[in-house]
Design an enzyme around this catalytic site. Structure first.
Site, PDB file in Angstrom:
ATOM      1  N   ARG A 274      -9.023   3.003  11.880  1.00  0.00           N
ATOM      2  CA  ARG A 274      -8.188   2.400  10.843  1.00  0.00           C
ATOM      3  C   ARG A 274      -9.057   2.225   9.602  1.00  0.00           C
ATOM      4  NH1 ARG A 274      -3.390  -0.003  11.569  1.00  0.00           N
ATOM      5  NH2 ARG A 274      -2.534  -1.224   9.857  1.00  0.00           N
TER       6      ARG A 274
ATOM      7  N   CYS B 288       0.800  -1.220   0.000  1.00  0.00           N
ATOM      8  CA  CYS B 288       0.000   0.000   0.000  1.00  0.00           C
ATOM      9  C   CYS B 288       0.834   1.271   0.000  1.00  0.00           C
ATOM     10  CB  CYS B 288      -0.938   0.015   1.212  1.00  0.00           C
ATOM     11  SG  CYS B 288      -0.075   0.045   2.800  1.00  0.00           S
TER      12      CYS B 288
ATOM     13  N   ARG C 291      -9.691   1.471   5.838  1.00  0.00           N
ATOM     14  CA  ARG C 291      -9.086   0.748   4.729  1.00  0.00           C
ATOM     15  C   ARG C 291     -10.131   0.499   3.648  1.00  0.00           C
ATOM     16  NH1 ARG C 291      -5.202   2.218   6.904  1.00  0.00           N
ATOM     17  NH2 ARG C 291      -3.320   1.072   7.516  1.00  0.00           N
TER      18      ARG C 291
ATOM     19  N   GLU D  62      -7.316  -5.775  -0.251  1.00  0.00           N
ATOM     20  CA  GLU D  62      -7.289  -4.777   0.824  1.00  0.00           C
ATOM     21  C   GLU D  62      -6.162  -3.795   0.579  1.00  0.00           C
ATOM     22  OE1 GLU D  62      -5.407  -3.221   4.539  1.00  0.00           O
ATOM     23  OE2 GLU D  62      -4.611  -4.790   3.220  1.00  0.00           O
TER      24      GLU D  62
END
Length: 345
Positions: free
Chosen positions: A164, A74, A166, A121
């Site tokens: 968090r 990422c 995502r 993800e």
């Protein structure tokens, strides 16, 4: 009905694997290039991932499977990663000559193996990166290789006391005719958190008894963090450390990142016995990501710790929140099982 199977790509320490195994799926193959993550993965799961996925022969080495899962790198798309690379005059996103191309490896595996479903993800910024051009390319490629899909931005704070956010992309092979199911799919958030912060943090007296001041910041680091925050406040922005004070029950931390080991600035815990806060313990980092209790045994002294604290901080900072993966794993496997039953009629 045969057990659903999956592969675990860019696996890190196997957070996604825990999520899919919790709903009865079986892992057939995993890949991870980082040597320390591979050590922890083996400790947590009992087998060692293969290394660099770009060196794997897709046809020969990757088994047939029902579900592909991938937390592909990422850094090329994260806000911090883009900012850093811009400052260094380096490419990011799909212009990154190394990490940015990893999505295309995922695409080639989807094209060759044609699993029934996938879960991808990444960081939230993937969707807006490069004026949304990056995500448009991803959507075009997934459509080209034969998948219907939908993306979701989910904050782990609904399950765990950590903000968090995502992005998750759920896809089904087009011939399964689940496009309408996908289009109507909405995330079911839990009514209350699985854990609050007070259940994750060790009591201060226990930390002192077991570790002394090992996790308390040095005066130099604490002064530097305060100075850094003052400088940003003077410029009118909100950058700086994140201090969590008792009572902890209702508190939510900032996002833990892979850089946490450097100074702990994202999540600092106020202490009664000292004016200087402490970092969270690796054990607490494990809990903050919702990893199973069996993993805690490698962090609480019950089993030998396989890697250093620095590596654990990097690994949990790079990982996923397991309860969020469990939710997506259930969505995917439930729909595949329904599709299989419909095909049997």
């Amino acid at each position: 009905m045969n057990k659903l199977t999956f592969i675990d790509l860019y696996a890190g320490i196997g957070g996604i694997r825990f999520g899919f195994e919790s709903v009865g799926a079986k892992c057939l193959f995993s890949s991870e290039w980082n040597k320390f993550a591979k050590i922890t993965y083996e400790a947590f799961h009992g087998d060692v991932p293969v290394g660099d996925i770009s060196l794997v022969d897709i046809e020969e080495d990757i088994p047939e499977h029902d579900i592909l899962t991938a937390g592909f790198p990422c850094q090329p798309f994260s806000l911090a990663g883009v900012s850093k690379k811009n400052s260094l005059g380096r490419a990011h996103g799909f212009d990154d000559p190394t990490q940015g191309t990893e999505f295309f490896r995922v695409k080639e595996i989807l094209k060759a193996k044609k699993p029934k479903a996938f879960l991808l993800e990444n960081v939230k910024n993937l969707k807006s990166h490069d004026n949304k051009k990056t995500f448009k390319i991803i959507e075009e490629q997934l459509d080209t290789v034969g998948y219907d899909f939908k993306s979701f931005i989910v904050d782990s704070a609904h399950w765990l006391p950590q903000h968090r956010e995502r992005i998750f992309i759920v896809g089904f092979r087009k011939d399964l005719l689940l496009k309408s199911t996908l289009s109507s799919l909405e995330i079911q958030l839990p009514k209350k958190r699985l854990k609050n912060l007070s259940s994750i943090l060790l009591k201060e007296e226990d930390v002192l008894q077991m570790f002394g001041n090992k996790y308390t910041l040095t005066p130099g680091t604490w002064n530097a963090l305060q100075r850094h925050k003052r400088n940003h406040q003077a410029k009118g922005n909100g950058f700086g450390f994140g201090l969590v004070s008792p009572p902890f029950d209702t508190k939510t931390t900032r996002t833990m990142s892979a850089r946490y080991y450097k100074d702990g600035g994202e999540i600092l815990i106020e202490q009664e016995h000292s004016e200087i806060p402490r970092k969270i313990l690796p054990l607490e980092a494990c809990r903050l990501q919702g990893f199973p209790k069996k993993c805690e045994k490698f962090l609480n002294g019950e089993y030998q710790q396989p890697v250093s604290d620095v590596q654990f901080y990097k690994q949990f900072g790079n990982s996923v929140s397991v309860p969020v993966i469990k939710m997506f794993a259930k969505i995917i496997t439930d729909n595949l099982r329904k599709s299989d039953r419909a095909g049997e009629k």
